[in-house]
Design an enzyme around this catalytic site. Structure first.
Site, PDB file in Angstrom:
ATOM      1  N   CYS A  93      10.497   9.408  62.877  1.00 30.01           N
ATOM      2  CA  CYS A  93      11.147  10.924  63.206  1.00 30.01           C
ATOM      3  C   CYS A  93      12.942  10.709  62.247  1.00 30.01           C
ATOM      4  O   CYS A  93      13.789  11.300  61.911  1.00 30.01           O
ATOM      5  CB  CYS A  93      11.230  10.957  64.936  1.00 30.01           C
ATOM      6  SG  CYS A  93      12.918  10.145  64.982  1.00 30.01           S
ATOM      7  N   GLU A 106       4.828  12.859  68.656  1.00 28.15           N
ATOM      8  CA  GLU A 106       5.968  13.390  69.420  1.00 28.15           C
ATOM      9  C   GLU A 106       7.121  13.004  67.782  1.00 28.15           C
ATOM     10  O   GLU A 106       6.880  12.312  67.229  1.00 28.15           O
ATOM     11  CB  GLU A 106       7.011  12.488  70.592  1.00 28.15           C
ATOM     12  CG  GLU A 106       8.113  12.437  71.174  1.00 28.15           C
ATOM     13  CD  GLU A 106       9.109  11.566  70.156  1.00 28.15           C
ATOM     14  OE1 GLU A 106      10.388  12.118  71.115  1.00 28.15           O
ATOM     15  OE2 GLU A 106       8.428  10.888  69.879  1.00 28.15           O
ATOM     16  N   ARG A 162      13.430  16.426  72.734  1.00 32.44           N
ATOM     17  CA  ARG A 162      12.367  16.828  71.543  1.00 32.44           C
ATOM     18  C   ARG A 162      11.148  17.606  71.345  1.00 32.44           C
ATOM     19  O   ARG A 162      11.204  17.837  72.538  1.00 32.44           O
ATOM     20  CB  ARG A 162      11.571  14.881  71.978  1.00 32.44           C
ATOM     21  CG  ARG A 162      12.394  13.386  71.564  1.00 32.44           C
ATOM     22  CD  ARG A 162      12.776  13.488  70.248  1.00 32.44           C
ATOM     23  NE  ARG A 162      13.890  12.019  69.707  1.00 32.44           N
ATOM     24  CZ  ARG A 162      15.044  12.397  69.663  1.00 32.44           C
ATOM     25  NH1 ARG A 162      16.086  13.115  70.361  1.00 32.44           N
ATOM     26  NH2 ARG A 162      14.958  11.069  69.569  1.00 32.44           N
TER      27      ARG A 162
END
Length: 517
Positions: free
Chosen positions: A278, A318, A365
């Site tokens: 991420c 995710e 998230r």
């Protein structure tokens, strides 16, 4: 044609039946309509029977409403109940009514559709309908609708134990659930068998998962808590393997560049799981996205490559919430279109750990759920928010090493006048101290404990200190049984905690996926 008085009798009977669940006596009707003679009431009843507005039956009343008018012979189907892993207790008005085979003279009832196989030895199978008598108590051994853990519902046999309750499945492949408190919303009164499936006695399948960008196994832990089985795990960080392998006996972490892993070399699996890097999309990573010079943003396409080659039933991905807004939405659009072009149906949602995981951390998230089967994605719903009952004090150790305290260190004089209240969480923002007004931890980050400015700071009554690695893992939903290696530096453990997912949030999503299959 009925007289005005006879219609008054009929209206009173209907209202009484609706309110009381039974029929009024002739004396009650006489008093209600203002006549003195019971024989007069009997004459009205006889006339209504002749006109088919009432029907003559044996029993204490001698009459009842026709089935078309007697709506209490039917009960509302208000939703689903799992005979498996608990899911959100949601009551929905489906506009569907289920006819009971025999309605008792009193009590309120409703119907639920069963999902799962944990009660097969009691003759309750996946797809059946159960009629529930609404009550808040039950005898030991009765099958009940039980609500636990902030509005999670399940169908189990209940037993009162010395300390709390045991919710016992009737299937040896499922484990009992133990809780201090259980809310009973009714007992099973009747089971109506569904013959839609050729084999109602099918065994629960253990769905196999691929754990990519696994870190220390947070997503794996959430899915295994929900009943899935992990068959392969991969990450590029060598230190993660030390922590990962310490906690999992099988499917040990394979440390390898995912771009070098061939899809056809992977074991058989049903679902792909991945919290793909991420940093390229987050604020901390300067939002470089697919243009990240380290190639972290492009690793999504390796997920797509594996999905295209192996065509699993579904996946969970995710990432940081900024993924959706990065590059004015173009990044997320590419991800979405890529997955849809591979034949998958998607739902996505931003979930905050303090709202969806009962964890005192402000961590947002985005979760992307995909199914190959359109009916599965239509059945899937993200979990609902739950009340935050845990506080920062609940995750703190009573005694920690002196090295975590700032007392006597250069930063102490700059923060001592601001970090003063127990139960609060503070941050050092390079030039000033910021108190988290919500009483929860700020988002844990990978640079925590390594000179980054998002280090959570507390006053524990003894002194001012930062959170320990163990406390940070608790803030990600890991329980105390999760082991931390003693041969890793704190800096590595902080990084692992900051890069992890919140286990309790993932577990709730996984349970919803399980029930959608």
């Amino acid at each position: 044609m009925s007289t005005k008085k006879q219609l008054e009798v009929l209206d009173y009977v209907k209202k009484f039946k609706k309110d009381e669940g039974t029929y009024p006596t002739l004396h009650q009707i006489a008093e209600a309509i203002g006549v003195k003679s019971v024989s007069t009431v009997h004459a009205h009843i006889t006339k209504l029977v002749e006109e088919d507005k009432l029907i003559k039956v044996s029993g204490y009343s001698g009459y009842e409403l026709p089935i078309s008018d007697n709506q209490d012979e039917y009960v509302p189907l208000i939703g689903y109940i799992t005979a498996g892993f608990p899911i959100e207790a949601i009551e929905n008005d489906t506009d569907i009514s289920i006819k009971m085979s025999e309605r008792p003279k009193s009590g309120k009832f409703y119907a639920l559709k069963v999902r799962g196989d944990s009660m097969v030895d009691e003759g309750i199978f996946d797809g059946d309908t159960v009629i529930i008598k609404k009550q808040d108590y039950a005898d030991n051994g009765q099958t009940v609708v039980a609500v636990i853990d902030e509005n999670q519902a399940t169908l189990k046999k209940i037993y009162k134990e010395k300390k709390g309750y045991r919710l016992q499945p009737a299937n040896q492949t499922f484990m009992p659930i133990y809780r201090d408190e259980v809310e009973i919303r009714g007992i099973v009164w009747e089971v109506q068998r569904s013959f839609d499936n050729n084999d109602n006695k099918k065994k629960t399948k253990k769905y196999k998962t691929l754990d990519l960008f696994a870190g220390v196994g947070g997503i794996r832990k959430g899915f295994e808590n929900a009943g899935f089985t992990t068959v392969f795990a991969n990450d590029f960080e060598k230190n993660c393997k030390i922590t990962y392998d310490l906690n999992y006996n099988d499917a040990k972490l394979v440390v390898e560049d995912i771009t070098k892993i061939e899809a056809d070399e992977l074991p058989e699996f049903d679902f792909l799981l991945g919290g793909f890097p991420c940093q390229a999309f987050s604020i901390a990573g300067y939002r470089k996205g697919f243009e990240d010079e380290r190639g972290r943003g492009n690793l999504f396409f390796d997920i797509a490559r594996i999905i295209e080659a192996r065509k699993p039933e579904g996946f969970l991905l995710e990432n940081v919430k900024n993924l959706k807004s990065h590059d004015n939405g173009n990044t997320f659009k590419v991800i979405q279109e890529t997955l849809e072009d591979l034949g998958y149906h998607l739902k996505h949602m931003v979930l905050n750990s303090m709202d969806y995981g009962n964890i005192p951390q402000n961590r947002e998230r985005i979760y992307i759920v995909g199914f190959k089967d359109k009916e599965c994605i239509e059945r899937f719903e993200f979990p609902k928010p739950i009340k935050l009952t845990k506080t920062i004090k609940d995750i703190l150790d009573k005694k920690v090493d002196e090295k975590y305290y700032y007392n006597g260190k250069p930063l102490f004089d700059r923060i001592k006048d601001d970090v003063t209240e127990q139960g609060k969480v503070y941050q050092w923002r390079r030039q000033y101290v910021r108190e988290n007004k919500k009483g929860v931890s700020p988002t844990l980050t990978a640079n925590m404990g390594m000179g980054g400015h998002n280090v959570p700071i507390i006053f524990d009554g003894i002194g001012i200190r930062k959170l320990t690695p163990r406390e940070c893992f608790r803030l990600q939903g890991f329980d105390n049984d999760y082991r931390l290696p003693e041969n890793l530096a704190d800096s590595a453990l902080y990084k692992q905690a900051g890069n992890s997912v919140t286990v309790t949030v993932v577990e709730r999503v996984a349970k919803q996926m399980q029930n959608a299959i």
